[in-house]
Every structure is written in structure tokens, then in C-alpha cells.
Design an enzyme around this catalytic site. Structure first.
Site, PDB file in Angstrom:
ATOM      1  N   GLU A 163       0.791  -1.232   0.000  1.00  0.00           N
ATOM      2  CA  GLU A 163       0.000   0.000   0.000  1.00  0.00           C
ATOM      3  C   GLU A 163       0.824   1.284   0.000  1.00  0.00           C
ATOM      4  O   GLU A 163       0.793   2.063   0.977  1.00  0.00           O
ATOM      5  CB  GLU A 163      -0.949   0.007   1.201  1.00  0.00           C
ATOM      6  CG  GLU A 163      -1.969  -1.098   1.142  1.00  0.00           C
ATOM      7  CD  GLU A 163      -3.071  -0.943   2.193  1.00  0.00           C
ATOM      8  OE1 GLU A 163      -2.939  -0.108   3.097  1.00  0.00           O
ATOM      9  OE2 GLU A 163      -4.078  -1.658   2.086  1.00  0.00           O
ATOM     10  N   GLU A 355      -5.362  -8.493   0.566  1.00  0.00           N
ATOM     11  CA  GLU A 355      -6.022  -8.231   1.856  1.00  0.00           C
ATOM     12  C   GLU A 355      -7.498  -7.961   1.641  1.00  0.00           C
ATOM     13  O   GLU A 355      -7.876  -7.233   0.712  1.00  0.00           O
ATOM     14  CB  GLU A 355      -5.452  -6.978   2.548  1.00  0.00           C
ATOM     15  CG  GLU A 355      -4.146  -7.173   3.244  1.00  0.00           C
ATOM     16  CD  GLU A 355      -3.609  -5.870   3.845  1.00  0.00           C
ATOM     17  OE1 GLU A 355      -4.407  -5.006   4.248  1.00  0.00           O
ATOM     18  OE2 GLU A 355      -2.378  -5.740   3.882  1.00  0.00           O
TER      19      GLU A 355
HETATM   20  C1  GCO Z   1      -3.474  -2.049   5.239  1.00  0.00           C
HETATM   21  C2  GCO Z   1      -2.761  -2.607   6.085  1.00  0.00           C
HETATM   22  C3  GCO Z   1      -3.157  -3.354   7.280  1.00  0.00           C
HETATM   23  C4  GCO Z   1      -4.327  -2.844   8.055  1.00  0.00           C
HETATM   24  C5  GCO Z   1      -5.630  -3.318   7.470  1.00  0.00           C
HETATM   25  C6  GCO Z   1      -6.849  -2.852   8.245  1.00  0.00           C
HETATM   26  O1  GCO Z   1      -2.873  -2.646   4.342  1.00  0.00           O
HETATM   27  O2  GCO Z   1      -4.089  -1.039   5.370  1.00  0.00           O
HETATM   28  O3  GCO Z   1      -2.097  -3.484   5.262  1.00  0.00           O
HETATM   29  O4  GCO Z   1      -1.971  -3.165   7.951  1.00  0.00           O
HETATM   30  O5  GCO Z   1      -4.228  -3.267   9.352  1.00  0.00           O
HETATM   31  O6  GCO Z   1      -5.757  -2.865   6.194  1.00  0.00           O
HETATM   32  O7  GCO Z   1      -6.909  -1.480   8.285  1.00  0.00           O
END
Ligand code: GCO
Length: 452
Positions: A163, A355
Site C-alpha cells: 500500500e 487483503e
Molecule cells: C493495510 C494494512 C493493514 C491494516 C488493514 C486494516 O494494508 O491497510 O495493510 O496493515 O491493518 O488494512 O486497516
């Protein structure tokens, strides 16, 4: 019809969120260690010093994953655990930790999927300008060299950056994440370019060091839009909103994926470079253009978009009272249909959802169990939409639920719980929630449980 036979079902975590901080065991500080010390930065004034103590409990966690039928695990490496100041001297114990963790996963029949950077920039690198320093991509490549030499025979897939939109957008634009800076557009653009170069150089190193044919990709936010109706005009508006950009936004999908997949910036970005103080050097775009083997995307929700006057995408408000997670993020399962569909059309690689999940305020019920029907419902809906994309011809290759266990949720500290497994932070006891057993059956049936 089920999910593809070789579909990868997994769970994801990140180093700072679960391990406990490396600086307490001979590693270095990261920007998150420092940021957490700022008054007001973290909702419950907590930090990642201990988190889930995974550093000490990784064997137990591997055994738990096995018990839960998990076959693929996406973890991230802490750069300052391996290189305390970001470059130069290696902390052997830090590197050995990952070496042992990877072996432990494999012993338990779990394929490791490694992200090289999930936001824990070494603090010493921050003091040298971090993502604004043109050399950071070389330092990142040196770090990649060390870990890929060590682990490059056993990891199933590699992701360079997690990200970039978030670590730059929240870390350097709004300042709400570490390191808490508020930069202008020129610096953000320059930092983005350096992050893209870090992906490129790191992917080059990975390609030359990997000996087991592992896949290489990355995990940007899968920023996408959902058409407000089935009309061709609304679908086109959502496609445009997802795949095109006409002014700078760090959150844009093509800002990140066009350079990586095609070796070019979107036109509006090329215009910005003309008046920018720093500019890409000769050859940079070729370095950046390391095409991933899969299209990784972290997707949690998406806005609804319709065709406004002259066909321009127009974001519609979500209906009042709609389902929302504890973050107040809207529950929009169609994001896992339209996102993958648009991404596949433009970038043409198999889609891996790196994710997806939701935060809730779970607690042990009077029967001692953790009932989380909303999580099961949420995941079911999203998985069905991803499957539907597959039915419509999109190559769908994997799905990583965020997250294996409750953990340090950045600004929110420990109050938001994203895990399939409940963590009691006082005792570090892990208790699988209902969703963990449900997910075990999803994996065991290759998704059929979620579809029926
Ligand atoms: C994200 C992050 C995670 C977060 C999840 C929930 O990629 O934003 O990879 O670290 O914890 O998305 O907010």
C-alpha cells in the site's frame, strides 16, 4: 462451479502489527516506534512494543494456523529487524528469526508469502530523508539482496511494497500515520517516484536471486469504484474512475500500476514532471517497469459511482444506515467483483486479493466463545463477488484474509479487531473466533462453503 483448483486461500499479517518491536531485541527503531511516542498519535496511546508477541510465539502461531487449515500465509519482514539502521550491519538474530519462521511454516505445510515492506521504515533511513532521498531505492534493493539470498529458495511469492498509497498518503500527506509529515504535491510525487523505483530495483534483485520459481508482485490498495446501476453509462463511469486519472492523487490506482505494468506515467503526471524541481532520471521508467506475475490488491470497500453530466464519474453517497464496519467503512462486497474485473481488463494479470476483511469489536461471549457472525457474513459476501468475477472470465488466483489474529491497528491501537483469532493482550492467549472455524471449512471445500 467452485474456485479454480489451484486457488490460494490464505491469511495476512504485518511485522509491526504482530511481532513486537525489534529495537527491544537488538534490532533498530522504525518510524512507527517513534510515531507511537507522540501524544495523541495513537487512539489508546499504545504501540507495537509487544503487540501479539509473535516474535516469541511464532511456533505456537504456526501450529495454530495448521490447526485452522491455513495453507498460505502472507507475512511482512521488518527492515530494521534485519538491518537496524536500514543499511550496513546485519542483525543476524533478526535475519535468523525469519529464516526459522519460514522453516516453521513449511514444516506445518503452510506456504510463506513475503512482503518486504509494510510501513516500518528504519528510523535512521527516515533521518536521511527516507522516501524523499533518491538513494532509498538502492538501499531497499540492498536489503532485498540480503533477504532474498537467505530466503529465496523457500518463499512461494514475494511482494515488494504494501500500500504505497497509504504509507505516503497518510504518512506524508495528512500526517496521520508514521512518520507524521505533511508534504506538498511536489514532494509527494517525488516520494512516489522513489517508492516506484524501490519496487523496480527490488523486483530485479528478487528475479535474480530466487531459486524456486517464486512469483513476484506487490500489494497496493486496489482503489476501485462500483457502478451505481447496471447501465452501460454507469459502468463506464466506474471504469473511468478506477482506471484513469486526470489530476494528481496519491490514492489513484493508475499512478502506481501504470508505471509498474507499462513503464509510463498517466498523462497528467507527465505534465506535472515538466514543472517539477526533481524529475525522473534517464532509465528510471525501465527500472520501475518490473511487471508483476500477479495483480495484487488490498480491497476493503469502494465508492458507488454514476455517470454525471457529460459522462463524468460522480460519486454517490451510500444509503443512510447502510452496513458499516467499526471503522465506519461501508460494506460493499461488489468491490470484489468490479475491482478485479476492471484491473484484469487493463493490466491482464491473475488477480490476488492480498487483503480483505473487517474490523469489529469482538469479545468472548458468556459461553467463552467468540461469535462473530458479521465477519462470516462480510467475508461470504465478498468471496461470492470475487467468485462472480471469476465466472465472468477474470483470472482469480488467490485471496488473503486480513488478518490471522487481532493486532495493532495503527492509529486505532488495539481497540479494533480484524482477526480470525481473538488475542487477549493481557495473557497473549489466542482463541479462534467462529469465523476461524468457518474459514477452515471454506479452505477445505475450496470456497464451496462460502458459495452455498
Ligand atoms: C493495510 C494494512 C493493514 C491494516 C488493514 C486494516 O494494508 O491497510 O495493510 O496493515 O491493518 O488494512 O486497516
Amino acid at each position: 462451479m467452485s474456485f479454480p483448483a489451484d486457488f490460494r486461500w490464505g491469511v495476512a499479517t504485518a511485522s509491526y502489527q504482530i511481532e513486537g518491536s525489534p529495537y527491544l531485541v537488538g534490532g533498530g527503531h522504525s518510524v512507527w516506534d517513534m510515531f507511537c511516542k507522540r501524544p495523541g498519535a495513537i487512539h489508546d496511546a499504545s504501540n507495537g512494543d509487544v503487540a501479539c508477541d509473535h516474535f516469541n510465539r511464532y511456533r505456537e502461531d504456526c501450529a495454530l494456523m495448521k490447526e485452522l487449515g491455513i495453507e498460505n500465509y502472507r507475512l511482512s519482514l521488518s527492515w530494521p529487524r534485519i538491518l537496524p539502521t536500514g543499511r550496513g550491519t546485519i542483525d543476524q538474530a533478526g535475519l535468523d528469526f525469519y529464516d526459522n519462521l519460514i522453516d516453521c511454516l513449511l514444516e506445518h505445510g503452510i506456504d510463506p508469502h513475503v512482503t518486504l515492506f509494510h510501513w516500518d521504515t528504519p528510523y535512521d533511513i527516515y533521518l536521511q530523508g527516507s522516501w524523499l532521498n533518491a538513494d532509498i531505492s538502492k538501499w531497499f534493493a540492498d536489503y532485498t539482496e540480503i533477504v532474498s539470498k537467505k530466503l529465496g529458495d523457500r518463499v512461494a511469492s514475494w511482494m515488494t511494497l504494501n500500500e504505497p498509497q497509504v504509507f505516503l498518503g497518510l504518512g506524508y500527506e495528512t500526517g496521520s500515520h508514521a512518520p507524521g509529515d505533511k508534504l506538498g504535491q511536489q514532494e509527494l510525487l517525488w516520494a512516489s517516484h522513489n517508492a516506484l523505483l524501490a519496487h523496480g530495483r527490488s523486483a530485479q534483485v528478487l528475479r535474480s536471486n530466487i531459486t524456486n520459481g517464486a512469483q513476484i508482485g506487490w500489494a497496493p490498495v486496489g482503489v476501485c469504484s462500483i457502478p451505481a446501476s447496471d447501465s452501460a453509462a454507469d459502468i463506464e463511469a466506474a471504469r473511468k474512475a478506477t482506471l484513469e486519472m486526470d489530476s494528481f492523487s496519491i490514492w489513484s490506482l493508475p499512478l502506481w500500476n501504470d508505471p509498474v505494468f507499462f513503464g509510463t506515467y498517466p498523462e497528467c503526471i507527465n505534465k506535472l514532471w515538466e514543472t517539477s524541481y526533481y524529475k525522473p532520471a534517464e532509465g528510471d521508467m525501465q527500472i520501475i517497469n518490473q511487471v508483476p506475475d500477479f495483480f495484487g490488491a488490498n480491497i476493503y470497500n469502494a465508492p458507488r459511482v454514476r455517470a454525471g453530466a457529460d459522462g463524468k464519474p460522480e460519486v454517490l453517497p451510500h444509503p443512510q444506515g447502510m452496513a458499516r464496519t467499526i471503522y465506519h467503512w461501508p460494506v460493499t462486497p461488489e468491490a470484489l467483483y468490479w475491482g478485479p474485473k476492471f484491473f484484469y481488463e487493463k493490466y491482464g494479470k491473475p488477480i490476488v486479493i492480498t487483503e480483505n476483511g473487517l474490523g469489529l469489536s469482538d469479545w468472548p461471549h458468556v459461553d467463552g466463545k467468540i461469535h462473530d457472525p458479521q465477519r462470516i457474513d462480510f467475508l461470504t459476501r465478498y468471496m461470492r463477488e470475487f467468485h462472480r468475477a471469476g465466472q465472468d472470465g477474470v483470472e482469480i488466483a488467490g485471496y488473503f484474509q486480513w488478518s490471522l489474529m487481532d493486532n495493532f491497528e495503527w492509529n486505532e491501537g488495539y481497540r479494533f479487531r480484524f482477526g480470525l483469532v481473538y488475542v487477549d493482550y493481557e495473557t497473549q492467549v489466542r482463541t479462534p473466533k467462529d469465523s476461524a472455524y468457518w474459514y477452515r471449512d471454506v479452505i477445505g471445500s475450496n470456497g464451496d462453503i462460502a458459495l452455498s
